[in-house]
Write an enzyme that holds these catalytic residues in place. Structure first.
Site, PDB file in Angstrom:
ATOM      1  N   GLU A  24      14.428 -15.765  -0.548  1.00 42.57           N
ATOM      2  CA  GLU A  24      14.857 -16.764   0.272  1.00 42.57           C
ATOM      3  C   GLU A  24      13.444 -17.805   0.461  1.00 42.57           C
ATOM      4  O   GLU A  24      14.071 -19.858   0.644  1.00 42.57           O
ATOM      5  CB  GLU A  24      15.169 -16.585   1.464  1.00 42.57           C
ATOM      6  CG  GLU A  24      16.357 -15.180   1.647  1.00 42.57           C
ATOM      7  CD  GLU A  24      16.187 -14.633   2.979  1.00 42.57           C
ATOM      8  OE1 GLU A  24      15.780 -15.690   4.516  1.00 42.57           O
ATOM      9  OE2 GLU A  24      17.453 -13.471   3.990  1.00 42.57           O
ATOM     10  N   ASP A  35       0.640  -0.851   0.194  1.00 42.36           N
ATOM     11  CA  ASP A  35      -0.069  -0.339   0.030  1.00 42.36           C
ATOM     12  C   ASP A  35       0.630   0.953   0.303  1.00 42.36           C
ATOM     13  O   ASP A  35       2.301   1.112   0.969  1.00 42.36           O
ATOM     14  CB  ASP A  35      -1.025   0.064   1.286  1.00 42.36           C
ATOM     15  CG  ASP A  35      -1.702   0.927   0.990  1.00 42.36           C
ATOM     16  OD1 ASP A  35      -2.588   0.931   0.420  1.00 42.36           O
ATOM     17  OD2 ASP A  35      -2.142   1.918   2.282  1.00 42.36           O
TER      18      ASP A  35
END
Length: 571
Positions: free
Chosen positions: A282, A230
């Site tokens: 990751e 956002d």
């Protein structure tokens, strides 16, 4: 057929003007269809009038029926709900009005059963004034570590009685609020680009960055597919917080170009997103970041989606395009060319929870809506039949474009805004902070109709709804439309299935013809000719097999009618 090809048909030739030849890479997000869910208004299983996570879980099969790749959940975190959850009090919890963390885990598991990823809304620019970190800042001294988590400043004037600068809030009024010291004397001011209850974080502080990396890992460890970020353009403010003479939303005004806005688009913001990208990498499964970055021009917006930053960014130029073939061609063309330069997919979207639904927007003769505002009873009312026809046509064109697509809940039902909502029901802070001058966004957030013969059209078993539904919404209910071959819902189902089957999202684009007929927007993607008539008269098309139409009456022989879109199969 590639974008640069010339295809033969019926003894003639189809000359195309290449724009986009597709992109390398097979990651799911390059051609994704992502369905936005506004949890308060999707489905209520508990009967309190507010949608909840179990309600979403129950309807996962209905969503899978749309051939989508992921759902994006608007905020469901613990919150005072002063701005419908975008005022977060705890980023690592579920607000009790929506359920529990166990309900969230069940939702993710159910979605994964159907091959649907779950993307959550991250709100990093600001939090709620009830957040423990802000409460600690209020109790601490100026210059303390607690206050350095936010943007506190001394006021100007003889006694600090004026705000530190002239910035305005998105929601109207000043962007600064003064606090009261424990002894009752006036204190410092804190920055809030939105409501007074939403203090901005200080992203120059490494402690803020560490906190949000913790939050990201919390949700990634629970299996989410990524984050819609956002106000991604606002995290870093220009050093010194200088005055600004442009608009409150950082947009251009006379003499003040938007790219100079000191509260938006600062270069240092990209270091944050690079670190987030490394963190997401990751994890397995191509986790994604999508920027809600209201930045222009397009060549600047693409900075957010360079190869080591986010994967997607909202295309606000497309979201707000007027009913104009020239403008639409220009936006599509410039979007594809700009994003291709950085190897990122373009995204396409026509509606979301912050704008007037495109059925209503296209039903207005003049597209003069303000960003973040709606249509109220005292405004010119949209022409529904015109808006619905144009919305179906615009959707069919959008779903044939290469790149990623975002859908907003209920658009597949052809829902308009609730433009006649009585003022006493309005909850958007925009309405209250402007004393009703701006009606706000509630009209696009009304609970969905599911079944015509049930209370609240199947949204809630008790008939309660947190915002009132228009009485005529029964005819838009999902159960009715599922049985109607020519309904808006079945048009979406058909188009989305063909989009997936023919891999149109991973395809190419070449204009055809460039300017052959007034009002025509037409392009070739693979072996599909897509044509939309935005003019006033029928337009002749090649005699080719019809794959899909925006309505049963879209074609008149081999001519396409006004406000219609067709997909034709090329040899």
């Amino acid at each position: 057929m590639s974008a640069s090809a010339v295809s033969a048909f019926q003894g003639g030739s189809l000359q195309t003007v290449p724009v986009h030849d597709g992109q390398p890479g097979s990651e799911w997000w390059r051609s994704s269809v992502i369905y936005q869910i506004y949890p308060r208004s999707f489905r209520d299983l508990r009967g309190d009038g507010v949608g909840d996570l179990p309600g979403i879980t129950a309807e996962i099969p209905a969503l899978a029926d749309l051939a989508i790749d992921a759902i994006w959940l608007s905020p469901f975190y613990r919150s005072p709900q002063k701005d419908a959850g975008y005022d977060v009090a705890d980023y690592c919890s579920v607000d009790p009005i929506f359920g529990t963390l166990e309900d969230f885990d069940a939702l993710v598991a159910k979605a994964h059963e159907y091959g649907i990823k779950v993307i959550v809304d991250l709100v990093p620019n600001h939090c709620s004034d009830r957040h423990p970190l802000f409460q600690a800042a209020l109790a601490a001294e100026p210059g303390s570590p607690e206050r350095e988590m936010f943007i506190f400043r001394d006021g100007t004037g003889e006694n600090g009685e004026n705000p530190p600068n002239n910035w305005e809030s998105h929601f109207g009024g000043p962007a600064w609020t003064r606090v009261t010291n424990p002894d009752g004397t006036p204190g410092q001011w804190y920055l809030h680009l939105f409501d007074t209850s939403q203090p901005d974080f200080n992203w120059d502080n490494p402690a803020v960055r560490e906190e949000f990396e913790r939050i990201l890992r919390f949700w990634l460890d629970r299996g989410v597919g990524g984050f819609r970020v956002d106000v991604a353009h606002a995290l870093i403010k220009k050093s010194g917080l200088p005055d600004w003479g442009g608009k409150a939303d950082g947009a251009s005004s006379e003499g003040f170009p938007g790219y100079d806005a000191p509260m938006f688009g600062q270069p240092g913001i990209h270091d944050i997103f690079r670190s987030w990208r490394k963190l997401l990498d990751e994890y397995d499964g191509d986790r994604v970041l999508c920027a809600e970055a209201n930045v222009d021009p397009l060549d600047r917006l693409t900075d957010w989606v360079r190869s080591d930053e986010m994967q997607q960014a909202f295309n606000f130029a497309y979201l707000t395009h007027p009913w104009s073939p020239e403008k639409l061609r220009e936006i599509i063309d410039s979007s594809l060319r700009a994003f291709d330069k950085v190897g990122a997919p373009t995204t396409w979207v026509l509606s979301n929870h912050d704008v007037v639904r495109h059925v209503s927007r296209f039903g207005l003769e003049a597209n003069n809506l303000r960003s973040g505002d709606g249509i109220g009873p005292n405004d010119t009312q949209p022409h529904y039949q015109l808006g619905a026809a144009r919305a179906r046509a615009a959707t069919m064109l959008m779903l044939a474009l290469p790149g990623g697509v975002y859908l907003y809940q209920g658009e597949e039902l052809g829902l308009p805004d609730h433009t006649l909502m009585p003022d006493e029901y309005r909850q958007d802070p925009t309405y209250h902070r402007t004393a009703g001058v701006r009606v706000g966004r509630d009209g696009s957030r009304v609970p969905l109709p599911w079944r015509v013969n049930e209370p609240s059209f199947g949204f809630s078993s008790t008939g309660k709804t947190w915002l009132p539904q228009p009485g005529y919404w029964g005819r838009h209910s999902r159960d009715i439309q599922r049985r109607d071959e020519f309904s808006t819902l079945n048009m979406y189902r058909m188009a989305l299935e063909i989009r997936r089957e023919l891999a149109l999202g991973a395809g190419s684009l070449a204009w055809w013809p460039e300017h052959d007929a007034e009002g025509l927007v037409a392009f070739v993607n693979g072996n599909v000719l897509v044509a939309m008539n935005m003019g006033d008269n029928p337009i002749q098309l090649p005699e080719l097999p019809v794959l899909a139409m925006s309505s049963a009456s879209a074609m008149e022989g081999t001519k396409i009618r006004p406000n219609s879109t067709v997909w034709l199969r090329l040899p």
